[in-house]
Scaffold this motif. Structure first.
Motif, PDB file in Angstrom:
ATOM      1  N   HIS A  29     -33.519 -34.667 -26.322  1.00  0.00           N
ATOM      2  CA  HIS A  29     -32.517 -35.095 -27.296  1.00  0.00           C
ATOM      3  C   HIS A  29     -31.793 -33.875 -27.869  1.00  0.00           C
ATOM      4  O   HIS A  29     -32.382 -32.788 -27.994  1.00  0.00           O
ATOM      5  CB  HIS A  29     -33.169 -35.871 -28.442  1.00  0.00           C
ATOM      6  N   MET A  30     -30.520 -34.060 -28.254  1.00  0.00           N
ATOM      7  CA  MET A  30     -29.738 -32.945 -28.769  1.00  0.00           C
ATOM      8  C   MET A  30     -28.832 -33.410 -29.903  1.00  0.00           C
ATOM      9  O   MET A  30     -28.542 -34.604 -30.044  1.00  0.00           O
ATOM     10  CB  MET A  30     -28.887 -32.317 -27.659  1.00  0.00           C
ATOM     11  N   ALA A  31     -28.391 -32.444 -30.709  1.00  0.00           N
ATOM     12  CA  ALA A  31     -27.360 -32.683 -31.720  1.00  0.00           C
ATOM     13  C   ALA A  31     -26.184 -31.771 -31.417  1.00  0.00           C
ATOM     14  O   ALA A  31     -26.371 -30.564 -31.207  1.00  0.00           O
ATOM     15  CB  ALA A  31     -27.893 -32.416 -33.116  1.00  0.00           C
ATOM     16  N   PHE A  32     -24.992 -32.347 -31.349  1.00  0.00           N
ATOM     17  CA  PHE A  32     -23.759 -31.592 -31.121  1.00  0.00           C
ATOM     18  C   PHE A  32     -22.988 -31.555 -32.435  1.00  0.00           C
ATOM     19  O   PHE A  32     -22.586 -32.598 -32.955  1.00  0.00           O
ATOM     20  CB  PHE A  32     -22.896 -32.258 -30.045  1.00  0.00           C
ATOM     21  N   MET A  33     -22.761 -30.369 -32.970  1.00  0.00           N
ATOM     22  CA  MET A  33     -22.080 -30.221 -34.246  1.00  0.00           C
ATOM     23  C   MET A  33     -20.756 -29.486 -34.062  1.00  0.00           C
ATOM     24  O   MET A  33     -20.710 -28.445 -33.407  1.00  0.00           O
ATOM     25  CB  MET A  33     -22.957 -29.449 -35.230  1.00  0.00           C
ATOM     26  N   GLY A  34     -19.692 -30.014 -34.641  1.00  0.00           N
ATOM     27  CA  GLY A  34     -18.400 -29.353 -34.548  1.00  0.00           C
ATOM     28  C   GLY A  34     -17.277 -30.279 -34.943  1.00  0.00           C
ATOM     29  O   GLY A  34     -17.475 -31.485 -35.148  1.00  0.00           O
ATOM     30  N   ASN A  35     -16.086 -29.716 -35.042  1.00  0.00           N
ATOM     31  CA  ASN A  35     -14.906 -30.487 -35.408  1.00  0.00           C
ATOM     32  C   ASN A  35     -14.419 -31.343 -34.241  1.00  0.00           C
ATOM     33  O   ASN A  35     -14.815 -31.121 -33.091  1.00  0.00           O
ATOM     34  CB  ASN A  35     -13.789 -29.539 -35.865  1.00  0.00           C
ATOM     35  N   PRO A  36     -13.557 -32.329 -34.507  1.00  0.00           N
ATOM     36  CA  PRO A  36     -13.007 -33.145 -33.414  1.00  0.00           C
ATOM     37  C   PRO A  36     -12.259 -32.297 -32.401  1.00  0.00           C
ATOM     38  O   PRO A  36     -11.655 -31.274 -32.734  1.00  0.00           O
ATOM     39  CB  PRO A  36     -12.047 -34.103 -34.151  1.00  0.00           C
ATOM     40  N   GLY A  37     -12.327 -32.727 -31.142  1.00  0.00           N
ATOM     41  CA  GLY A  37     -11.569 -32.058 -30.094  1.00  0.00           C
ATOM     42  C   GLY A  37     -12.211 -30.813 -29.535  1.00  0.00           C
ATOM     43  O   GLY A  37     -11.566 -30.070 -28.777  1.00  0.00           O
ATOM     44  N   THR A  38     -13.473 -30.548 -29.881  1.00  0.00           N
ATOM     45  CA  THR A  38     -14.133 -29.335 -29.393  1.00  0.00           C
ATOM     46  C   THR A  38     -14.962 -29.585 -28.139  1.00  0.00           C
ATOM     47  O   THR A  38     -15.624 -28.664 -27.647  1.00  0.00           O
ATOM     48  CB  THR A  38     -15.033 -28.723 -30.479  1.00  0.00           C
ATOM     49  N   GLN A 190      -6.179 -34.595 -35.045  1.00  0.00           N
ATOM     50  CA  GLN A 190      -5.713 -34.101 -33.746  1.00  0.00           C
ATOM     51  C   GLN A 190      -6.013 -32.611 -33.580  1.00  0.00           C
ATOM     52  O   GLN A 190      -5.206 -31.855 -33.089  1.00  0.00           O
ATOM     53  CB  GLN A 190      -4.212 -34.366 -33.588  1.00  0.00           C
ATOM     54  N   GLY A 191      -7.195 -32.205 -34.000  1.00  0.00           N
ATOM     55  CA  GLY A 191      -7.530 -30.798 -33.921  1.00  0.00           C
ATOM     56  C   GLY A 191      -7.965 -30.371 -32.535  1.00  0.00           C
ATOM     57  O   GLY A 191      -8.295 -31.169 -31.672  1.00  0.00           O
ATOM     58  N   ASN A 192      -7.940 -29.042 -32.340  1.00  0.00           N
ATOM     59  CA  ASN A 192      -8.474 -28.429 -31.131  1.00  0.00           C
ATOM     60  C   ASN A 192      -7.832 -28.983 -29.856  1.00  0.00           C
ATOM     61  O   ASN A 192      -6.614 -29.024 -29.755  1.00  0.00           O
ATOM     62  CB  ASN A 192      -9.996 -28.560 -31.130  1.00  0.00           C
ATOM     63  N   ALA A 193      -8.644 -29.398 -28.873  1.00  0.00           N
ATOM     64  CA  ALA A 193      -8.091 -29.848 -27.596  1.00  0.00           C
ATOM     65  C   ALA A 193      -7.213 -31.083 -27.765  1.00  0.00           C
ATOM     66  O   ALA A 193      -6.277 -31.291 -26.990  1.00  0.00           O
ATOM     67  CB  ALA A 193      -9.218 -30.130 -26.606  1.00  0.00           C
ATOM     68  N   ARG A 194      -7.507 -31.919 -28.762  1.00  0.00           N
ATOM     69  CA  ARG A 194      -6.654 -33.083 -29.011  1.00  0.00           C
ATOM     70  C   ARG A 194      -5.238 -32.641 -29.378  1.00  0.00           C
ATOM     71  O   ARG A 194      -4.259 -33.282 -29.004  1.00  0.00           O
ATOM     72  CB  ARG A 194      -7.234 -33.935 -30.143  1.00  0.00           C
ATOM     73  N   TYR A 195      -5.146 -31.556 -30.127  1.00  0.00           N
ATOM     74  CA  TYR A 195      -3.844 -31.046 -30.526  1.00  0.00           C
ATOM     75  C   TYR A 195      -3.065 -30.548 -29.308  1.00  0.00           C
ATOM     76  O   TYR A 195      -1.855 -30.800 -29.169  1.00  0.00           O
ATOM     77  CB  TYR A 195      -4.031 -29.924 -31.539  1.00  0.00           C
ATOM     78  N   ALA A 196      -3.776 -29.837 -28.410  1.00  0.00           N
ATOM     79  CA  ALA A 196      -3.127 -29.360 -27.182  1.00  0.00           C
ATOM     80  C   ALA A 196      -2.695 -30.536 -26.314  1.00  0.00           C
ATOM     81  O   ALA A 196      -1.612 -30.513 -25.721  1.00  0.00           O
ATOM     82  CB  ALA A 196      -4.082 -28.450 -26.415  1.00  0.00           C
ATOM     83  N   ARG A 197      -3.522 -31.567 -26.236  1.00  0.00           N
ATOM     84  CA  ARG A 197      -3.163 -32.736 -25.436  1.00  0.00           C
ATOM     85  C   ARG A 197      -1.950 -33.461 -26.023  1.00  0.00           C
ATOM     86  O   ARG A 197      -1.054 -33.890 -25.291  1.00  0.00           O
ATOM     87  CB  ARG A 197      -4.356 -33.698 -25.370  1.00  0.00           C
ATOM     88  N   LYS A 198      -1.913 -33.568 -27.366  1.00  0.00           N
ATOM     89  CA  LYS A 198      -0.761 -34.231 -28.004  1.00  0.00           C
ATOM     90  C   LYS A 198       0.518 -33.438 -27.756  1.00  0.00           C
ATOM     91  O   LYS A 198       1.578 -34.017 -27.461  1.00  0.00           O
ATOM     92  CB  LYS A 198      -1.020 -34.334 -29.511  1.00  0.00           C
ATOM     93  N   LEU A 199       0.423 -32.112 -27.825  1.00  0.00           N
ATOM     94  CA  LEU A 199       1.598 -31.278 -27.561  1.00  0.00           C
ATOM     95  C   LEU A 199       2.051 -31.454 -26.118  1.00  0.00           C
ATOM     96  O   LEU A 199       3.258 -31.570 -25.841  1.00  0.00           O
ATOM     97  CB  LEU A 199       1.269 -29.814 -27.842  1.00  0.00           C
ATOM     98  N   PHE A 200       1.112 -31.491 -25.177  1.00  0.00           N
ATOM     99  CA  PHE A 200       1.439 -31.694 -23.768  1.00  0.00           C
ATOM    100  C   PHE A 200       2.122 -33.044 -23.557  1.00  0.00           C
ATOM    101  O   PHE A 200       3.150 -33.138 -22.871  1.00  0.00           O
ATOM    102  CB  PHE A 200       0.164 -31.609 -22.926  1.00  0.00           C
TER     103      PHE A 200
END
Length: 213
Positions: A29-38, A190-200
């Motif tokens: 089992h694992m925990a993934f911690m971070g902001n959206p789009g990471t 729309q942070g991180n990769a989501r932001y790049a995807r929205k720009l694309f």
């Protein structure tokens, strides 16, 4: 690195079982911690797929639930058997009445051989969740913290999307893209990769509209 270590451990445990030796029984089992789009969800998908390829899990699907939503722990574990149970916004389970955390912890312990749980969410809120019960952290094999992408990394994400779409990006356009990505990309929606995807997607939409005219 921590995910790779878990996978290496899974491979060794499979070798031990194939050789007739007992497994060490360490939690996957694992925990993934971070902001959206990471990349937390994407890494969970890869984790499940590789665990299935290594024979640790029988299926390797990813069953996703929201910690903020009401869901039946037993029914969800039954549906996720042989796969990864991904609990997004897991800190939503931290509520004064009707929290599923005690039952979840019991199932994480009892079903550890055929179901892998990945808890995901913001770092501060996730730490509060894991601190809410003295035995919660001990149920986890690893805690992985996902940092925000740098502007250069976001440019690489944008370039990858363009490459997959077979689009050529002139250097002056790429400079403009980097300037935009450097100014934003940290908002929750729309942070991180989501932001790049929205720009694309916005750039492709503008290109198509221009070509149509």
């Amino acid at each position: 690195r921590l995910v790779s270590e878990r996978l290496d451990f899974a491979r060794v445990q499979k070798m031990r079982r194939d050789a007739g030796a007992t497994s060490a029984g360490v939690s996957m089992h694992m925990a993934f911690m971070g902001n959206p789009g990471t990349g937390k969800t994407e890494v969970a998908r890869l984790y499940g797929r590789i665990l299935a390829e290594e024979g640790v899990l029988s299926e390797g699907r990813v069953i996703t639930v929201s910690g903020a939503a009401g869901w039946n722990v037993k029914e969800t574990f039954d549906a996720a058997r042989g796969s990864v149970l991904f609990i997004d916004e897991a800190y939503g389970m931290l509520r004064p009445i009707g929290s599923p955390v005690p039952e979840l912890m019991a199932f994480m312990e009892n079903c550890r051989d055929d179901t892998v749980v990945v808890l995901a969410g913001y770092e501060e809120e996730m730490d509060a969740l894991l601190d809410s019960n003295s035995g919660f952290r001990s149920r986890l094999g690893s805690i992985v913290r996902f940092p925000d992408y740098t502007p250069d990394e976001l440019c690489q994400v944008f370039d990858l999307m363009c490459s997959r779409a077979e689009l050529v990006v002139p250097e002056e356009t790429r400079i403009a893209v980097r300037d935009v990505l450097a100014r934003g990309g940290r908002r929750d929606d729309q942070g991180n990769a989501r932001y790049a995807r929205k720009l694309f997607e916005d750039a492709v939409g503008a290109q198509q509209a221009r070509l149509a005219r």
